[in-house]
Design a protein around this motif. Structure first.
Motif, mmCIF file in Angstrom:
data_model
loop_
_atom_site.group_PDB
_atom_site.id
_atom_site.type_symbol
_atom_site.label_atom_id
_atom_site.label_comp_id
_atom_site.label_asym_id
_atom_site.label_seq_id
_atom_site.Cartn_x
_atom_site.Cartn_y
_atom_site.Cartn_z
ATOM 1 N N PHE A 369 0.839 -1.191 0.000
ATOM 2 C CA PHE A 369 0.000 0.000 0.000
ATOM 3 C C PHE A 369 0.884 1.254 0.000
ATOM 4 O O PHE A 369 1.982 1.245 0.567
ATOM 5 N N PRO A 370 0.412 2.342 -0.595
ATOM 6 C CA PRO A 370 1.186 3.592 -0.560
ATOM 7 C C PRO A 370 1.324 4.114 0.870
ATOM 8 O O PRO A 370 0.405 3.995 1.683
ATOM 9 N N TRP A 393 -8.811 1.996 4.629
ATOM 10 C CA TRP A 393 -8.650 0.591 4.261
ATOM 11 C C TRP A 393 -7.194 0.249 3.963
ATOM 12 O O TRP A 393 -6.874 -0.924 3.727
ATOM 13 N N ASN A 394 -6.325 1.242 3.911
ATOM 14 C CA ASN A 394 -4.883 0.993 3.821
ATOM 15 C C ASN A 394 -4.457 0.317 5.122
ATOM 16 O O ASN A 394 -4.631 0.869 6.212
ATOM 17 N N LEU A 395 -3.911 -0.884 5.046
ATOM 18 C CA LEU A 395 -3.620 -1.659 6.258
ATOM 19 C C LEU A 395 -2.594 -0.977 7.157
ATOM 20 O O LEU A 395 -2.512 -1.296 8.346
ATOM 21 N N ASN A 396 -1.828 -0.057 6.619
ATOM 22 C CA ASN A 396 -0.896 0.696 7.465
ATOM 23 C C ASN A 396 -1.637 1.653 8.391
ATOM 24 O O ASN A 396 -1.103 2.058 9.425
ATOM 25 N N ASN A 397 -2.849 2.052 8.029
ATOM 26 C CA ASN A 397 -3.636 2.998 8.824
ATOM 27 C C ASN A 397 -4.648 2.305 9.722
ATOM 28 O O ASN A 397 -5.097 2.891 10.712
ATOM 29 N N LEU A 398 -5.033 1.068 9.385
ATOM 30 C CA LEU A 398 -6.153 0.405 10.059
ATOM 31 C C LEU A 398 -5.994 0.294 11.576
ATOM 32 O O LEU A 398 -6.938 0.621 12.313
ATOM 33 N N PRO A 399 -4.847 -0.147 12.124
ATOM 34 C CA PRO A 399 -4.772 -0.324 13.585
ATOM 35 C C PRO A 399 -4.952 0.975 14.369
ATOM 36 O O PRO A 399 -5.328 0.926 15.539
#
Length: 1284
Positions: A369-370, A393-399
């Motif tokens: 992901f970007p 929905w970018n997994l880097n942002n989800l948590p």
């Protein structure tokens, strides 16, 4: 990698009835599908909100798939050309169908002990099967896998057992029969023996340290107490021998205590507490016991071995080779792939090893992901990149989204807070497991082939675990925590057959897969692909996190983060009502757990307690590392128990009795929050969820009030509250009595047993706080008084003095916190210091009436005071300033060097005396000096305003010569004067014999600079006009020198002579020479003009030119003279050819001159300014030519008249011939005369033609008398033709 080969399934081996429950029907799987959801654009905006919305329908499956809207097209951020990653090797054929890891030596040791003790014989050294040595350990575990000997025989599973023992050999009926007989003969009795031991274990038999070999009592020679059993099964306490250090320590907690529950491995003799094992044992097991290291040698332990580092291209080539080896080039369906996968897992079709790039930390290897910190590929537009960098929905942002419980986590935990990347190939697998701390997980497939997922709902996790243990008993016996290892698969068909619900999902590229808390899930890849996964934790996860934390505690596994810390941090922060519902229940749980264990510790005699050090960043989780329990490895965030006998070690409250063997009153409870603070966190949740205010939180308070905490005491029971009330009464007495350090310390130590409790102990905490404040106050008063007395005795400047502010702070209380008589002495010292302050303030306010000596006496008194007052510093600074001022003034007055005293200094001193408000004798002297300085400054300014003469400045400077004050304006005037004197000196030096110098140009430069400097001077010099005149003279001399060297015009010379006359330097040798040359030039001009006007001879002109060469002046007529001479010479050059043809004989072949050219030369001669004799010669020649042309023209006319006669007969022929001959004779001399001119005359060709014509005519006329021959006629014809 990717090694291994398919093999043909042995007939009759796979597909039979499986009493052990492992066969799945030739690998076929018919698993119900899990749910898939298709959110709209609006629903897709918030992932946590959408997952909460679908949770009721998805959680019962344990898994779901989310297909994003069509607009969801995130760019892939990794550069696949440069991307490299590590891999792990997966033996797919051993994920299920593998033997339990075992140490053959340990098995043989235990087997031999069994034979010796129970059968009275020794084992054979070697067993041979199929021509190879038989591993009894593998055979025993293989039979154990399928339920034991009886079930294997009944289910006809000896083929499967054979595959475990010798996987590479071909299975035959004979081999299966031989294997069965070998087991029956050698291992069946051992199996029965172990079954009896297991039954005894279930009945609760216990065993001491030495191990009960045959239920006989055995005495251990040890310095510590041991417990053993006699023949009747009663516990007998051995006598205590001499006190010694423990001889055995636990390999986990490194403690040698509690030897009565320490197991000694019957092979390596290492010790392990039963409560330190993972999972812990409740009692000592019967029979021999072997540690994990002896049962599971590292070389035989199954796991995914780290492989090579691959580029994506190399990994793809390997993946293609694996697929081609197993399936060739034919296309194959997903159903066939899935079936083949489970057949390989069950070990029925061959061996396969693949590579899997799993668990790649995206903070190291990059995310698909970007991210803002990544470099944007040139093919992706800025707005697209920024959009997907920030999308939730970018997994880097989800948590870290709003509503996620992980927002409070500070550290970047890989896989939890930072996504993991996965590069898979065909059949690379992720084995059965659930997430750390029962987190949710989200997996996104970036590209490639699909993933196949299987899931068991969280509610059926216990049933799943039981089926796993029943299906793979040997693996779980070897590794009780097998499901934590993530290396084991089990065909989902087996689970379905055991009524455990299982669901499957096919994840396509661009799909999200969500797994729910406690949901066991696993799966495999259909081919080369790239996925990314991360954990997240919405509010409904909180109770599952509590369950996961307890599970880790049970198995002695360290968790990725402290669940208790997360609850407290979230509870202290901001949250909404959706969070409060789940948060409250968890906070109530940990409150009740802490309350129960703290009260249990208190009942057991642990009355010491202490709060933990506060966090530097309490708003985040994981900023500081907490100690962990040496038994269960859990983070000790909320509370811990420690003892001075083991300073580094701490345990949780549950394992308080496992820390050491000290008495409970030696142990100390450490707590981060009191029970009241924990309860306040519970109550805080009600503020955001007011509808539940009367619910659980009030039940907590009610429970605290109704349940009375009590313990046994002499004469009965005593409650916690009673002890607190008694302590309060004693504490009041302690405060009333004179201060006793030991009494205060004893009271505070006794209060430790109450401080950790709930709100019912608020009054105890308040009293303890008062005691601490009183104790600190008394200690401060005594310390202060001690310093005062020490100073009074020693007056040593190295001794620290007490500050007045500190004394005031101690005495400002209206009511002293306790009875301490010494504070009265301190008050007396305070009063003395206060009087001193008044004296100093008085002195400073009316200082003009006090002498310096009086100030010194007062300052000395302040220095001797045992209490330091700030006013003494003010007095000291002022006294020091006065002394410095007097010294400075005296230095100024006594200074003799000119300009040594700065004027700013005397002004400063004058201002300082006004501030000091003192009357000193030096002040008058300073005033006189200041007055002189001002007078000098004023006069200097007046002189500098206008232009001044050098003489006046000289007189002024002599007047102030030697003045000691450095006045800038005076220095400036001195500098101006010095510059003027220097300038005059330069002028005088330059003007010495200036007219005799040959370098007049340098003189001009020097005088120009001197003149410029003179103009810029502030002082007027009398020599400046002289310099200006001398500069003009020098410039005139330079011009004269240039005139002599280069030659100048007559006008320039005339002007120069006039300028010299004006400057009165005309008599200088230079200008005399110029004048003489000018006179010569004038004479020459007159002569030249006369020659030009009178058309003089060439010789005269040449004389004039010869004379001009000696005149170094540009002569105006010289150019005219030269032009006249050059023009004449050029005319003569052009005339020379005409003069040379005046010879008597001229060859006809010579080139002829034009008559017109001669005419032009004659015309030009009229314009010449020089007289030439050749002019008349040219005119004479031209005249003769014109006369000749006239004669020739007349003669030619006569000839033409003759041949124009029309009638020629026989009669007149004879008379015509003479006439023709006469005309012919007259032509010849005329032609010769024309040739003699040497000119190209137009008449000459005409005369020649006439001559030929006359000759032809005469010849023709002669034919009347004589007939000509043919040759003569032809000759005449040719002649006439040539003429025309």
């Amino acid at each position: 990698m990717g090694k291994g080969r398919p093999r043909k399934v042995e007939k009759g081996v796979v597909g039979g009835n499986s009493s052990g429950g492992l066969s799945s029907g030739c690998g076929s799987v018919n698993i119900p599908a899990g749910p898939a959801f298709y959110p709209t654009e609006e629903e897709f905006k918030d992932p946590l909100e959408y997952i909460e919305k679908i949770r009721p329908g998805a959680e019962p499956y344990g898994i779901c798939k989310i297909v994003p809207p069509k607009s969801w097209k995130p760019p892939f951020a990794l550069d696949l050309d440069l991307f490299t990653f590590p891999t792990k090797t997966q033996a797919i054929h051993q994920l299920q169908a593998r033997s339990a890891s075992c140490d053959s030596k340990t098995f043989v040791l235990e087997y031999n002990r069994f034979l010796e003790q129970h059968c009275g014989k020794k084992a054979k050294k070697r067993f041979v099967f199929e021509g190879e040595e038989l591993d009894l350990c593998k055979l025993f575990n293989a039979v154990k896998r399928f339920g034991g000997y009886d079930r294997v025989v009944k289910g006809k599973k000896w083929g499967e057992v054979f595959r475990f023992v010798q996987p590479q050999r071909k299975i035959t009926e004979c081999a299966k029969h031989v294997l069965c007989q070998l087991y029956l003969e050698h291992l069946y009795d051992y199996e029965e023996y172990l079954c009896r031991l297991n039954r005894e274990r279930k009945k609760g038999c216990k065993r001491g340290v030495s191990g009960c070999k045959k239920s006989e009592p055995e005495v251990e020679v040890s310095g510590c107490k041991r417990r053993r059993k006699n023949k009747a099964g009663e516990r007998v306490e051995q006598c205590k021998l001499e006190e010694e250090e423990p001889t055995q320590i636990c390999e986990r907690c490194r403690s040698g205590l509690h030897e009565e529950v320490m197991l000694l491995c019957d092979r390596c003799n290492k010790g392990w507490h039963i409560y330190c094992l993972s999972p812990p044992l409740k009692r000592v097991p019967p029979g021999n016991w072997y540690c994990f290291e002896c049962l599971n040698p590292e070389k035989d332990t199954f796991g995914f071995v780290p492989g090579k580092q691959f580029s994506l291209e190399a990994f793809k080539r390997m993946a293609d080779r694996v697929k081609k080896k197993w399936f060739g080039s034919a296309s194959i369906s997903r159903v066939q792939l899935e079936k083949m996968f489970w057949e390989i897992v069950e070990g029925s079709v061959g061996e396969l090893e693949v590579m899997y790039g799993s668990d790649l930390d995206t903070s190291v290897y990059g995310s698909g992901f970007p991210r803002v910190t990544d470099q944007r590929p040139s093919s992706v537009e800025d707005d697209i990149w920024d959009e997907y960098c920030s999308t939730p929905w970018n997994l880097n942002n989800l948590p870290r989204l709003q509503g996620s419980m992980l927002r409070a986590v500070h550290q970047n935990i890989a896989g939890v807070m930072v996504p993991w990347l996965y590069i898979g190939m065909l059949f690379s697998s992720f084995c059965w497991h659930f997430e750390d701390l029962c987190f949710y997980s989200m997996n996104y497939l970036h590209w490639g082939e699909p993933k196949c997922w299987y899931s068991v709902p969280g509610n059926d996790a216990c049933a799943f675990e039981k089926v796993m243990q029943d299906s793979l008993p040997d693996l779980f016996d070897a590794q009780p925590d097998l499901l934590f290892q993530l290396v084991t698969m089990l065909n989902p068909s087996v689970l379905l057959a055991k009524r455990v619900p299982v669901y499957s999902i096919i994840q396509e590229p661009g799909n999200f897969v969500i797994t729910f808390p406690r949901s066991y899930h696993g799966g495999f890849n259909f081919g080369l692909n790239c996925a990314e996964a991360v954990n997240f934790a919405p509010a409904d996860w909180l109770p599952h996190g509590g369950f996961g934390s307890e599970l880790y505690r049970r198995y002695h596994k360290a968790a990725v983060l402290s669940h208790d810390e997360l609850l407290c941090v979230v509870g202290k922060g901001e949250f909404d009502s959706r969070v409060s519902t789940y948060l409250k229940k968890e906070l109530v749980r940990i409150h009740n757990k802490e309350k129960t264990w703290r009260e249990k510790l208190w009942r057991n005699g642990i009355i010491r307690s202490s709060p933990m050090s506060p966090r530097e960043q309490p708003e985040y989780v994981g900023t500081e590392e907490d100690p962990t329990c040496v038994i269960c490895q859990q983070s000790l965030y909320l509370s811990a128990v420690a003892c001075n006998c083991r300073p580094p070690a701490s345990v949780c409250l549950e394992h308080w009795d496992r820390l050491c063997e000290c008495k409970p009153n030696k142990l100390c409870l450490f707590y981060r929050h009191t029970l009241k603070e924990l309860n306040d966190l519970v109550l805080r949740t009600d503020k955001t969820n007011s509808e539940e205010t009367s619910g659980d939180s009030q039940s907590v308070l009610c429970w605290e009030k109704t349940v009375t905490l009590a313990k046994k005491a002499k004469g009965g029971h005593v409650t916690h509250l009673q002890l607190a009330e008694e302590w309060l009464l004693r504490s009041h007495e302690v405060l009333k009595n004179s201060y006793d350090k030991d009494a205060y310390a004893s009271a505070l130590k006794e209060a430790e047993q109450f401080l950790w409790a709930g709100s019912e102990m608020d009054h105890v905490r308040d009293m303890a706080k008062n005691i601490i404040e009183a104790q600190n106050w008394v200690e401060a008063v005594r310390d202060c008084l001690s310093k005062v007395k020490l100073w009074s005795c020693n007056r040593n400047h190295d001794t620290e003095r007490v500050r007045m502010e500190h004394v005031k702070e101690l005495l400002k209380l209206g009511n002293v916190p306790c009875n301490e008589p010494s504070h009265l002495q301190l008050k007396e010292y305070h009063q003395e210091a206060s009087k001193l302050i008044e004296e100093i303030n008085s002195a400073l306010s009316v200082s003009s009436e006090i002498s310096v000596a009086g100030w010194e006496v007062l300052y000395s008194k302040a220095l001797d005071s045992p209490i330091y007052v700030d006013e003494s510093e003010k007095l000291g600074r002022k006294l020091s300033a006065v002394k410095v001022w007097v010294d400075s003034v005296r230095n100024c007055i006594s200074e003799k060097s000119p300009g040594a005293v700065e004027v700013d200094l005397i002004y400063k001193l004058e201002a300082e005396i006004l501030e000091l408000k003192l009357q000193l004798p030096e002040a008058g002297l300073l005033s006189d000096l200041t007055r002189q300085a001002k007078s000098c400054w004023s006069q200097c300014n007046e002189m500098l305003k206008d232009s001044i003469s050098l003489k006046n400045v000289d007189l002024f400077l002599k007047e102030w010569d030697g003045f000691t004050v450095n006045i800038q304006e005076l220095n400036l005037l001195k500098q101006y004067y010095s510059d003027a004197i220097s300038w005059v000196s330069r002028v005088n030096h330059v003007l010495v014999n200036v007219h005799e110098r040959e370098d007049q140009e340098n003189v001009v430069d020097e005088l120009t600079q001197i003149h410029r400097d003179g103009l810029s001077m502030k002082i007027q010099a009398d020599e400046l006009p002289c310099v200006e005149i001398e500069l003009k003279k020098a410039c005139c001399r330079v011009k004269a020198l240039k005139a002599l060297d280069c030659g100048m015009s007559m006008d320039f010379i005339q002007q120069l002579i006039m300028e010299a006359n004006a400057l009165q330097i005309e008599k200088e040798k230079l200008f005399v020479d110029i004048s003489r040359r000018h006179a010569v030039a004038l004479q020459w001009e007159e002569k030249a003009k006369h020659a030009l006007a009178s058309k003089a001879q060439m010789s005269e002109f040449e004389d004039i030119l010869r004379v001009s060469e000696d005149i170094c002046i540009i002569l105006p007529s010289l150019i005219h003279v030269k032009d006249a001479v050059s023009t004449a010479k050029a005319w003569l050059d052009k005339l020379k050819p005409f003069l040379s043809h005046d010879l008597p004989i001229i060859s006809a072949s010579n080139s002829l001159l034009k008559v017109e050219a001669l005419k032009n030369l004659v015309a030009e001669s009229k314009l010449l300014k020089v007289y030439l004799d050749e002019c008349s010669v040219a005119e004479e020649v031209l005249k003769k030519c014109i006369e000749w042309e006239q004669d020739a023209s007349s003669l030619l006319q006569d000839a033409e008249n003759l041949w124009k006669i029309d009638s020629i007969g026989d009669g007149n022929t004879s008379c015509l011939i003479p006439r023709f001959q006469k005309c012919l004779l007259s032509l010849k001399p005329t032609m010769e005369a024309g040739f003699s001119f040497g000119l190209e005359l137009n008449m000459i060709p005409k005369l020649q033609d006439a001559r030929f014509t006359l000759q032809w005519c005469i010849k023709t006329l002669s034919f009347s008398a004589v007939v000509p021959t043919c040759e003569v006629n032809i000759s005449l014809v040719y002649k006439i033709m040539n003429m025309h």
